[in-house]
Design a protein around this motif. Structure first.
Motif, PDB file in Angstrom:
ATOM      1  N   SER A   1      -2.692 -43.032 -25.504  1.00 58.25           N
ATOM      2  CA  SER A   1      -2.580 -43.382 -24.094  1.00 58.25           C
ATOM      3  C   SER A   1      -1.619 -44.557 -23.996  1.00 58.25           C
ATOM      4  O   SER A   1      -1.131 -45.055 -25.008  1.00 58.25           O
TER       5      SER A   1
ATOM      6  N   GLY B   1      -5.879 -34.481 -13.665  1.00 58.64           N
ATOM      7  CA  GLY B   1      -4.536 -35.033 -13.808  1.00 58.64           C
ATOM      8  C   GLY B   1      -4.007 -35.687 -12.550  1.00 58.64           C
ATOM      9  O   GLY B   1      -2.794 -35.712 -12.328  1.00 58.64           O
TER      10      GLY B   1
ATOM     11  N   GLY C   1       2.423 -33.175 -14.387  1.00 58.09           N
ATOM     12  CA  GLY C   1       1.822 -32.252 -15.339  1.00 58.09           C
ATOM     13  C   GLY C   1       0.541 -31.640 -14.810  1.00 58.09           C
ATOM     14  O   GLY C   1       0.279 -30.452 -14.994  1.00 58.09           O
ATOM     15  N   GLY C   2      -0.267 -32.452 -14.113  1.00 52.40           N
ATOM     16  CA  GLY C   2      -1.516 -31.954 -13.551  1.00 52.40           C
ATOM     17  C   GLY C   2      -1.283 -30.893 -12.492  1.00 52.40           C
ATOM     18  O   GLY C   2      -2.010 -29.894 -12.421  1.00 52.40           O
TER      19      GLY C   2
ATOM     20  N   THR D   1       4.249 -39.285 -14.131  1.00 52.29           N
ATOM     21  CA  THR D   1       4.422 -38.157 -15.033  1.00 52.29           C
ATOM     22  C   THR D   1       3.164 -37.321 -15.161  1.00 52.29           C
ATOM     23  O   THR D   1       3.208 -36.092 -15.137  1.00 52.29           O
ATOM     24  N   VAL D   2       2.029 -37.985 -15.329  1.00 53.70           N
ATOM     25  CA  VAL D   2       0.765 -37.274 -15.539  1.00 53.70           C
ATOM     26  C   VAL D   2       0.438 -36.366 -14.362  1.00 53.70           C
ATOM     27  O   VAL D   2      -0.030 -35.240 -14.539  1.00 53.70           O
TER      28      VAL D   2
ATOM     29  N   GLY E   1      -5.465 -38.645 -22.214  1.00 52.35           N
ATOM     30  CA  GLY E   1      -5.513 -38.282 -20.801  1.00 52.35           C
ATOM     31  C   GLY E   1      -5.652 -36.790 -20.587  1.00 52.35           C
ATOM     32  O   GLY E   1      -5.934 -36.029 -21.512  1.00 52.35           O
ATOM     33  N   SER E   2      -5.445 -36.378 -19.367  1.00 51.33           N
ATOM     34  CA  SER E   2      -5.686 -34.990 -18.978  1.00 51.33           C
ATOM     35  C   SER E   2      -4.861 -34.007 -19.794  1.00 51.33           C
ATOM     36  O   SER E   2      -3.824 -34.353 -20.371  1.00 51.33           O
TER      37      SER E   2
ATOM     38  N   ASN F   1       6.210 -42.536 -19.896  1.00 53.91           N
ATOM     39  CA  ASN F   1       5.318 -42.238 -18.782  1.00 53.91           C
ATOM     40  C   ASN F   1       5.677 -43.158 -17.616  1.00 53.91           C
ATOM     41  O   ASN F   1       5.483 -44.376 -17.712  1.00 53.91           O
TER      42      ASN F   1
ATOM     43  N   ASP G   1       0.027 -38.003 -23.024  1.00 51.88           N
ATOM     44  CA  ASP G   1      -0.845 -38.237 -24.178  1.00 51.88           C
ATOM     45  C   ASP G   1      -1.009 -36.963 -24.994  1.00 51.88           C
ATOM     46  O   ASP G   1      -0.934 -36.969 -26.226  1.00 51.88           O
ATOM     47  N   HIS G   2      -1.255 -35.877 -24.299  1.00 58.02           N
ATOM     48  CA  HIS G   2      -1.450 -34.564 -24.919  1.00 58.02           C
ATOM     49  C   HIS G   2      -0.165 -34.095 -25.607  1.00 58.02           C
ATOM     50  O   HIS G   2      -0.184 -33.627 -26.762  1.00 58.02           O
TER      51      HIS G   2
ATOM     52  N   SER H   1      -0.897 -33.810 -20.211  1.00 60.15           N
ATOM     53  CA  SER H   1      -0.350 -35.140 -19.944  1.00 60.15           C
ATOM     54  C   SER H   1       0.573 -35.578 -21.072  1.00 60.15           C
ATOM     55  O   SER H   1       0.683 -34.934 -22.123  1.00 60.15           O
TER      56      SER H   1
END
Length: 340
Positions: A226, A93, A120-121, A116-117, A177-178, A270, A183-184, A181
């Motif tokens: 994504s 991430g 989260g990572g 943002t990602v 994505g991770s 995002n 996406d998730h 994220s």
């Protein structure tokens, strides 16, 4: 020096409480000595406008990669930076790249994309480093996710996909994505809206949109989420089709309805921006702010915003730092809610 554009106010993001089980693991990338030395070499010297390294903390072809390469083009074309190069450091991430940047004390010639990602990572991976360990320069853009399937997929609408998903949710893999994220989270939110237990989600995390495309093209996953820009070329080439976008309103230039228009109240954004290493001087930081301010004013950057369907949300200074802190707290609370 031209003045920076008007700063946008910090945005807000509506989220739903959801819980899910993640399929797969987040791969930890090992950055070799050669890569590290190449960054140090390219970033050497005291003139920030002579040489600059832009780190994309993800694989080639992904959203962060596109984001920094658009900056690279704008910087070169307008002689803002004489020699700007891009280095990819994927993994976890964006936290592998973040960890690398925190070791580059005082190397002002190297900056990295974030967003943002990465927040989260950091939360998901219990990262020993965070954005508090670097210096935020500017928030520059935000985008909305799209949900895509292969062109030969039997699904032509979101309702068709969800009808099949409901039959056996665990046997219906998604990718993006991770883990943790945007996406998730969109898949989790969509499951909740569709009456599917988020705990039954099968999600295969990837380090870039390019990897996600390979995953659905091979049949390993049935759909992917994504940022639109990561799928745009494949959609234009007729290899993928979009079933929906997570925007509040239809997006100009994208021939697809929003999730909301199809009866699913899913809307997530995002954001992306740039950060500098720790230990640089205030004078160097001010110069980096000026470089980014000049970059976002160029015709090339304005065209990039339009071409990639990015929204202009330029923000710097204390307001940007406040936005990061608010977004961090919100994402950490959501990750805890998800029990990831």
């Amino acid at each position: 020096m031209s003045s920076p554009p008007d700063q946008a106010q910090p945005g807000t993001r509506r989220r739903h409480p959801v819980a899910m089980t993640v399929y797969g693991v987040v791969a930890a990338a090992v950055i070799g000595t050669a890569s590290f030395l190449s960054i140090q070499s390219a970033s050497g010297g005291s003139d920030l406008r002579a040489n600059m390294t832009l780190i994309a903390p993800a694989g080639a072809g992904g959203g962060w990669d596109t984001f920094v390469r658009e900056q690279q083009q704008a910087m070169r074309t307008n002689n803002i930076v004489n020699n700007a190069q891009v280095v990819n450091i994927p993994g976890a991430g964006g936290t592998i790249g973040l960890g690398q940047l925190t070791t580059m004390e005082g190397q002002a010639n190297t900056i990295m994309s974030t967003g943002t990602v990465m927040l989260g990572g950091v939360a998901l991976n219990d990262s020993p480093v965070s954005l508090a360990d670097v210096r935020p320069i500017a928030r520059m853009a935000e985008e909305y996710d799209a949900l895509v399937v292969p062109a030969d997929s039997p699904y032509n609408t979101l309702d068709e996909l969800i009808a099949d998903w409901k039959k056996d949710p665990k046997a219906f893999p998604f990718t993006g994505g991770s883990a943790g994220s945007i996406d998730h989270l969109i898949i989790a939110d969509l499951a909740l809206q569709a009456g599917i237990d988020p705990a039954d989600i099968t999600y295969i995390p990837k380090t870039s949109g390019g990897e996600a495309i390979q995953t659905i093209s091979s049949g390993t996953a049935k759909a992917a989420t994504s940022g639109f820009t990561e799928f745009a070329d494949q959609v234009e080439a007729g290899r993928l089709k979009i079933l929906g976008v997570a925007s509040p309103e239809p997006l100009e230039g994208i021939d697809a309805p929003t999730f909301r228009e199809q009866g699913y109240d899913v809307e997530l954004t995002n954001w992306r921006g740039m950060v500098a290493p720790p230990g640089i001087t205030d004078e160097e930081f001010a110069e980096l702010e000026a470089i980014i301010a000049e970059t976002v004013e160029t015709p090339e950057w304005r065209e990039a915003l339009e071409r990639n369907q990015w929204q202009d949300v330029y923000l710097t200074g204390p307001e940007f730092e406040q936005f990061i802190e608010e977004d961090r707290a919100e994402i950490e609370a959501l990750i805890e809610e998800l029990d990831l």
